[in-house]
Design a protein around this motif. Structure first.
Motif, PDB file in Angstrom:
ATOM      1  N   TRP A 143       0.626  -1.114   0.110  1.00 27.99           N
ATOM      2  CA  TRP A 143       0.041   0.052  -0.011  1.00 27.99           C
ATOM      3  C   TRP A 143       0.485   1.223  -0.050  1.00 27.99           C
ATOM      4  CZ3 TRP A 143       0.670   3.391   3.743  1.00 27.99           C
ATOM      5  CH2 TRP A 143       1.304   3.004   5.042  1.00 27.99           C
ATOM      6  N   LEU A 144       1.990   1.159   0.568  1.00 27.97           N
ATOM      7  CA  LEU A 144       2.858   2.591   0.688  1.00 27.97           C
ATOM      8  C   LEU A 144       3.256   3.012  -0.623  1.00 27.97           C
ATOM      9  CD1 LEU A 144       4.038   4.461   2.705  1.00 27.97           C
ATOM     10  CD2 LEU A 144       5.964   3.062   2.944  1.00 27.97           C
ATOM     11  N   PRO A 145       3.623   2.341  -1.516  1.00 24.99           N
ATOM     12  CA  PRO A 145       3.927   3.057  -2.724  1.00 24.99           C
ATOM     13  C   PRO A 145       2.794   3.824  -3.552  1.00 24.99           C
ATOM     14  CG  PRO A 145       5.245   0.951  -2.772  1.00 24.99           C
ATOM     15  CD  PRO A 145       4.071   1.093  -1.566  1.00 24.99           C
ATOM     16  N   TRP A 146       1.585   3.127  -3.369  1.00 29.46           N
ATOM     17  CA  TRP A 146       0.372   3.756  -3.947  1.00 29.46           C
ATOM     18  C   TRP A 146      -0.028   4.946  -3.112  1.00 29.46           C
ATOM     19  CZ3 TRP A 146      -0.529   2.156  -8.512  1.00 29.46           C
ATOM     20  CH2 TRP A 146      -0.010   0.692  -8.995  1.00 29.46           C
ATOM     21  N   ALA A 147       0.218   4.955  -1.979  1.00 31.74           N
ATOM     22  CA  ALA A 147       0.065   6.048  -1.058  1.00 31.74           C
ATOM     23  C   ALA A 147       0.902   7.248  -1.358  1.00 31.74           C
ATOM     24  CB  ALA A 147      -0.162   5.749   0.333  1.00 31.74           C
ATOM     25  N   ILE A 148       2.112   6.993  -1.618  1.00 28.06           N
ATOM     26  CA  ILE A 148       2.874   8.059  -1.963  1.00 28.06           C
ATOM     27  C   ILE A 148       2.519   8.553  -3.092  1.00 28.06           C
ATOM     28  CG2 ILE A 148       5.500   8.434  -2.495  1.00 28.06           C
ATOM     29  CD1 ILE A 148       5.857   6.495  -0.138  1.00 28.06           C
ATOM     30  N   LEU A 149       2.322   7.809  -4.288  1.00 31.77           N
ATOM     31  CA  LEU A 149       1.806   8.264  -5.454  1.00 31.77           C
ATOM     32  C   LEU A 149       0.643   9.111  -5.533  1.00 31.77           C
ATOM     33  CD1 LEU A 149       2.684   5.248  -7.893  1.00 31.77           C
ATOM     34  CD2 LEU A 149       3.804   7.514  -7.774  1.00 31.77           C
ATOM     35  N   SER A 150      -0.287   8.673  -4.570  1.00 30.57           N
ATOM     36  CA  SER A 150      -1.622   9.422  -4.527  1.00 30.57           C
ATOM     37  C   SER A 150      -1.266  10.776  -3.976  1.00 30.57           C
ATOM     38  CB  SER A 150      -2.302   8.751  -3.536  1.00 30.57           C
ATOM     39  OG  SER A 150      -3.588   9.367  -3.087  1.00 30.57           O
ATOM     40  N   ALA A 151      -0.264  10.938  -3.126  1.00 33.68           N
ATOM     41  CA  ALA A 151       0.145  12.297  -2.642  1.00 33.68           C
ATOM     42  C   ALA A 151       0.643  13.066  -3.356  1.00 33.68           C
ATOM     43  CB  ALA A 151       0.887  12.215  -1.065  1.00 33.68           C
ATOM     44  N   VAL A 152       1.540  12.509  -4.339  1.00 31.03           N
ATOM     45  CA  VAL A 152       2.171  13.102  -5.532  1.00 31.03           C
ATOM     46  C   VAL A 152       1.267  13.762  -6.608  1.00 31.03           C
ATOM     47  CG1 VAL A 152       3.824  12.942  -7.431  1.00 31.03           C
ATOM     48  CG2 VAL A 152       4.450  12.031  -5.164  1.00 31.03           C
ATOM     49  N   PHE A 153       0.199  12.789  -6.728  1.00 30.66           N
ATOM     50  CA  PHE A 153      -0.706  13.076  -7.980  1.00 30.66           C
ATOM     51  C   PHE A 153      -1.816  14.129  -7.216  1.00 30.66           C
ATOM     52  CE2 PHE A 153       0.328   9.015  -9.848  1.00 30.66           C
ATOM     53  CZ  PHE A 153       0.775   9.760 -10.877  1.00 30.66           C
ATOM     54  N   ALA A 154      -1.887  14.321  -5.909  1.00 33.79           N
ATOM     55  CA  ALA A 154      -2.887  15.207  -5.192  1.00 33.79           C
ATOM     56  C   ALA A 154      -2.068  16.214  -5.170  1.00 33.79           C
ATOM     57  CB  ALA A 154      -3.196  14.782  -3.967  1.00 33.79           C
ATOM     58  N   ALA A 155      -1.001  16.535  -5.051  1.00 35.47           N
ATOM     59  CA  ALA A 155      -0.156  17.847  -4.809  1.00 35.47           C
ATOM     60  C   ALA A 155      -0.258  18.467  -6.466  1.00 35.47           C
ATOM     61  CB  ALA A 155       1.164  17.550  -4.535  1.00 35.47           C
ATOM     62  N   ALA A 156      -0.027  17.602  -7.433  1.00 35.18           N
ATOM     63  CA  ALA A 156      -0.150  17.833  -8.753  1.00 35.18           C
ATOM     64  C   ALA A 156      -1.544  18.386  -9.093  1.00 35.18           C
ATOM     65  CB  ALA A 156       0.263  16.904  -9.846  1.00 35.18           C
ATOM     66  N   THR A 157      -2.599  17.826  -8.593  1.00 35.74           N
ATOM     67  CA  THR A 157      -3.911  18.261  -8.866  1.00 35.74           C
ATOM     68  C   THR A 157      -4.348  19.714  -8.332  1.00 35.74           C
ATOM     69  OG1 THR A 157      -4.549  16.032  -8.805  1.00 35.74           O
ATOM     70  CG2 THR A 157      -6.110  17.598  -8.221  1.00 35.74           C
ATOM     71  N   ALA A 158      -3.566  19.943  -7.084  1.00 35.99           N
ATOM     72  CA  ALA A 158      -3.960  21.335  -6.514  1.00 35.99           C
ATOM     73  C   ALA A 158      -3.292  22.390  -7.549  1.00 35.99           C
ATOM     74  CB  ALA A 158      -3.176  21.051  -5.247  1.00 35.99           C
ATOM     75  N   ILE A 159      -2.135  22.203  -7.755  1.00 38.11           N
ATOM     76  CA  ILE A 159      -1.386  23.171  -8.461  1.00 38.11           C
ATOM     77  C   ILE A 159      -2.366  23.254  -9.721  1.00 38.11           C
ATOM     78  CG2 ILE A 159       0.678  24.079  -9.745  1.00 38.11           C
ATOM     79  CD1 ILE A 159       0.729  24.076  -6.747  1.00 38.11           C
ATOM     80  N   PHE A 160      -2.395  22.058 -10.623  1.00 36.56           N
ATOM     81  CA  PHE A 160      -3.173  22.148 -12.073  1.00 36.56           C
ATOM     82  C   PHE A 160      -4.584  22.875 -11.810  1.00 36.56           C
ATOM     83  CE2 PHE A 160      -0.721  18.310 -13.376  1.00 36.56           C
ATOM     84  CZ  PHE A 160       0.450  19.029 -13.742  1.00 36.56           C
TER      85      PHE A 160
END
Length: 143
Positions: free
Chosen positions: A6-23
């Motif tokens: 689960w951990l790599p997926w959760a980290i990717l989720s956080a990275v994509f969520a950060a990109a989502t906020a900026i976009f």
């Protein structure tokens, strides 16, 4: 990366969520926030239809239990409400302040998970939850 970790997926989720906020902050600047949410939702639907189709994950809808339907519909309503509120907040505020407050969901999940799902967190875990709450508030303060 395995699908059972689960951990790599959760980290990717956080990275994509950060990109989502900026976009989203840039994208919502010249548009009504509700329309922006609709466009985002349409993109998500198209991507997921393509993903489920490409991976052969379709299954007969009548095989899905009524309980599962109820909770997925409730989850979808919660997601929609969250996205509408998030885009409205991004339209009105700085992404660097909006996103941390949005992440207070981590605190709410911990409390609700313990209360309604019987999940157990240790004292150290609860200290982390408190630090997340304090950190979100401190980042959101206008200094």
């Amino acid at each position: 990366m395995t699908s059972s970790s689960w951990l790599p997926w959760a980290i990717l989720s956080a990275v994509f969520a950060a990109a989502t906020a900026i976009f989203a902050k840039v994208g919502v600047s010249g548009l009504n926030s509700d329309l922006a949410t609709l466009i985002r939702t349409a993109v998500v639907i198209c991507v997921l239809v393509a993903l489920v189709s490409a991976t052969g994950q379709w299954q007969p809808l009548q095989e899905i239990s009524a309980r599962t339907w109820v909770f997925l519909v409730l989850s979808g309503l919660g997601t929609g409400a969250s996205w509408l509120c998030y885009f409205r907040a991004l339209k009105l505020g700085d992404a660097a302040r909006v996103a941390p407050i949005d992440k207070l969901s981590v605190v709410f999940v911990a409390v609700l998970g313990a209360t309604f799902l019987g999940e157990r967190l240790s004292g150290v875990n609860w200290a982390g939850v408190a630090l997340i709450a304090a950190g979100a508030v401190l980042v959101a303060l206008k200094g």
